[in-house]
Design an enzyme around this catalytic site. Structure first.
Site, PDB file in Angstrom:
ATOM      1  N   GLY A   1       0.825  -1.209   0.000  1.00  0.00           N
ATOM      2  CA  GLY A   1       0.000   0.000   0.000  1.00  0.00           C
ATOM      3  C   GLY A   1       0.857   1.256   0.000  1.00  0.00           C
ATOM      4  O   GLY A   1       1.993   1.266  -0.492  1.00  0.00           O
ATOM      5  N   SER A   2       0.353   2.315   0.613  1.00  0.00           N
ATOM      6  CA  SER A   2       0.960   3.643   0.470  1.00  0.00           C
ATOM      7  C   SER A   2       2.326   3.812   1.138  1.00  0.00           C
ATOM      8  O   SER A   2       3.011   4.794   0.865  1.00  0.00           O
ATOM      9  CB  SER A   2       0.003   4.714   1.005  1.00  0.00           C
TER      10      SER A   2
END
Length: 729
Positions: A313-314
């Site tokens: 993810g981020s």
């Protein structure tokens, strides 16, 4: 006549030739047989004979300790006992006393609370050849009380000797790192398996020659080889920091009703793992009793921080950012426009904020974790350059950490990356990593662009005959390699500090401390069909401190939170805040602000509930439940006003002024709280507590609200709230 004699001579000659040939055949057969026995099979027959004329008892060595970096014992071998049979001596004892195995087996079984059949089986042990064995083991790791009872039987040949039992004094503490051993003391998982050879030591042995009646021969010398104890392993783990992480992981697991939680802490300069926690965990003292099947046991023992992979993810945006900075493709004031989505090839990819972030510079897209902005950066880089830095930072490769079963992760080959892949990889989807692998990559940013191999062994030592500690080996395989410039990593750390102080990770902010970090919320992939699973997320956080010259980096992962909120910015950052605070105090890392300000920043945020119109006693009960203090202006029975107003966010312990009257008339205004990041259920709960209502659109967590926070509105006002299910940050 002459013919008859000639025939007789011929017959005699033939018979002599046949007889000679027969005897030659017999001779050669015997020759080859003796050659086979004396040369080819000599070792086997010698070993068989040795088994019959010797009595051998093996003496196990004490397994080495596992200790933390400061010498705190984490795994030790406790003193217990074992019972062995010298079967030849027992036979002699039975003959002298006119007894048999059936006479002594019940006595031994009673002393040890054991089945008689098991004792008889050991007494009747035979060699692979079928011949009676010289020795047999009856039981390992028995307590002193049982050992004393066996000794009290005074049966010659029943030997009671010291033994060791692996013991983990802190039970579940550091379970997945330490691992465990089998019944014979051999390592099965974790450090116990990784360093089994060093921990095991060398067993000793007692060998005595005996005659055909099993009597020990008086003119021979019994051989006794003393066991050599195993070496001690000192880990890089700091017991105190491990405790902080264990405590935080336990609480995060409960608070978020999560499937699993992992937390790690690493020394940024050396790559030393200071803490590694996985929850749920197990007690290595009795782990087999915690499951009903072998498959469940294997899952229980699995070290998720090393053995499992997931889409990051981020948090991966840190890698995309440093890659673009190193290539000179992005600068602080470059402008990016986010309208909430971007079309790549034939696919529309959304930002986690569906309404968009508007026009932002590079620091803003990092602070706000803007997917669209990072897709633009990924397009500037291109697949070749992005994969170049993915490889440089060690993603998709084993770090070489000294724990068994490390997973590599999956990085898509450059030739297989299409435009959509490039976009999704840029903000943390498609590729997979394992947690320790990603922390090592993030650690390179903290370490001025130098990647250091993560490891758990600090040193190996042993104690000599004079009880002195002797250093056997220290860890020296650091594999220091520069993968990014000092200038750009320092600059990126300053941006990551703004992510904590101003951006999506601000719930990890501690006043007076400079922390750099990044959150990530990744939607989980179904392993069966390769699609993203609805409502299943992994929330992650990586951080370092102090940001200007980091000493420590941490990683937090919360798998499948199900208590409502799932965005890492909401649930992972408070965990990070607590871990950092504990570590700062322990390592005496000083804050820039005064102690009171720092202490206040660590308190939880509380939204003031509506208590106006309630009786005094009921209002006080609600405030106490929210850890708020209060002060009454008068001693009347009804609360008619409070200060600050309902809906305002304050710290725990804040004093609320209660205004009272004998009548229930009061001002119906409340303050609109900041609901962003909360689940629909939690937002409804907060609004109900202050007398507001809401109309929800979409699914997921609150992204937008029609009335800005801290605005005054009348009770029963209906807010329009937009929810978003996209897993971005």
């Amino acid at each position: 006549m002459l013919g008859q004699r000639f025939r007789d001579k011929v017959i005699i000659k033939k018979r002599m030739i046949i007889a000679f040939g027969f005897f030659c055949f017999i001779f050669f057969m015997l020759f080859f047989r003796l050659t086979y026995i004396m040369i080819l099979k000599s070792k086997d027959y010698y070993a068989l004979a040795e088994e019959q004329w010797t009595s051998t008892v093996k003496i196990d060595a004490r397994r080495g300790k596992i200790l933390d970096r400061n010498g705190k014992e984490l795994a030790i071998s406790a003193n217990v006992y074992r019972v062995d049979f010298d079967l030849n001596t027992i036979k002699q004892y039975l003959v002298k006393n006119n007894l048999n195995n059936d006479d002594i087996a019940p006595k031994i079984a009673q002393a040890m609370n054991m089945d008689v059949s098991k004792v008889l089986k050991a007494l009747n042990t035979r060699l692979p050849s079928g011949a009676p064995a010289g020795s047999a083991n009856l039981a390992r790791r028995i307590e002193k009380q049982e050992a004393d009872k066996v000794r009290g039987l005074f049966i010659s040949g029943v030997l009671v000797s010291p033994d060791t039992k692996r013991y983990y004094p802190n039970n579940n503490f550091l379970a997945h790192v330490l691992g465990n051993t089998n019944v014979d003391g051999k390592g099965l998982t974790g450090i116990e398996l990784q360093y089994d050879r060093e921990l095991t030591g060398m067993p000793g042995v007692r060998i005595a020659e005996i005659d055909r009646r099993s009597n020990e021969l008086p003119y021979t010398i019994s051989e006794y080889t003393e066991p050599i104890d195993g070496k001690d392993i000192y880990l890089t783990i700091d017991e105190k920091i491990q405790y902080f992480c264990e405590k935080a992981a336990d609480q995060a697991l409960i608070d978020n009703k999560a499937k699993a939680v992992s937390i790690m802490a690493m020394d940024t300069k050396t790559g030393e793992i200071l803490a590694m926690v996985n929850k749920p965990d197990f007690n290595p003292n009795n782990s087999r009793e915690q499951t009903s099947s072998y498959e469940e046991l294997q899952k229980l023992w699995r070290n998720r921080a090393v053995n499992d992979t997931y889409e990051p993810g981020s948090i991966f945006k840190v890698i995309t950012a440093i890659a673009a900075m190193e290539e000179g493709l992005v600068h602080e004031n470059d402008k990016f426009v986010c309208g909430g989505s971007i079309k790549v090839a034939n696919r529309t990819i959304h930002c986690w904020k569906r309404t968009g972030h508007g026009t932002e510079n590079f620091v803003d897209i990092l602070k706000n974790s803007c997917n669209v902005g990072f897709i633009n950066i990924g397009q500037r880089l291109g697949k070749e350059k992005l994969n170049k830095y993915i490889s440089l930072f060690g993603l998709g490769q084993k770090t070489g950490i000294d724990l068994p079963g490390e997973a590599k992760g999956i990085v898509k080959k450059t030739s297989s990356i299409n435009d959509v892949d490039l976009a999704t990889i840029s903000f943390g989807q498609t590729n997979t990593v394992n947690p320790v692998q990603f922390l090592a990559a993030f650690n390179a940013v903290a370490n001025n662009g130098v990647w250091v191999k993560p490891h758990l062994m600090k040193e190996i030592s042993y104690t000599d005959n004079n009880n002195n500690k002797v250093l056997y080996k220290t860890f020296d395989d650091f594999v220091n390699k520069r993968i990014a410039s000092e200038e750009n990593t320092k600059l990126l750390r300053s941006y990551l500090e703004k992510v904590i102080s101003e951006g999506s990770s601000k719930r990890a902010f501690i006043e007076g401390y400079h922390i750099g970090g990044k959150t990530g919320t990744a939607q989980k992939v179904n392993s069966q069909n390769g699609t993203y699973e609805r409502g299943k997320y992994v929330s992650s956080f990586v951080g370092m401190a102090p940001a200007s010259n980091p000493r420590i980096s941490i990683f937090i992962s919360i798998d499948e939170p199900s208590a409502g909120e799932y965005y890492a910015g909401v649930i992972a950052t408070p965990v990070a805040k607590q871990v950092f605070n504990d570590i700062f105090n322990y390592l005496a890392i000083e804050a820039d602000a005064d102690d009171a300000s720092v202490a206040r920043s660590l308190l939880k945020d509380v939204i003031i509930p509506e208590v106006r119109g309630l009786k005094k006693e009921e209002a006080i009960k609600i405030l106490k439940a929210n850890n708020l203090n209060f002060e009454l202006d008068k001693n009347n029975s009804i609360i008619t006003d409070i200060s600050p107003k309902p809906g305002i966010t304050v710290k725990e312990g804040t004093k609320i002024i209660l205004y009272t009257s004998q009548e229930a008339n009061y001002n119906k205004e409340v303050v609109v709280p900041d609901l962003k990041g909360y689940s629909k259920e939690k937002a409804m709960e907060i609004l109900k507590s202050i007398g507001l209502k809401a109309k929800f659109t979409g699914e997921g967590v609150v992204m937008e609200q029609s009335v800005e926070p801290e605005q005054k509105v009348s009770k029963d006002t209906v807010l329009d709230i937009i929810l978003d299910l996209t897993g971005g940050d």
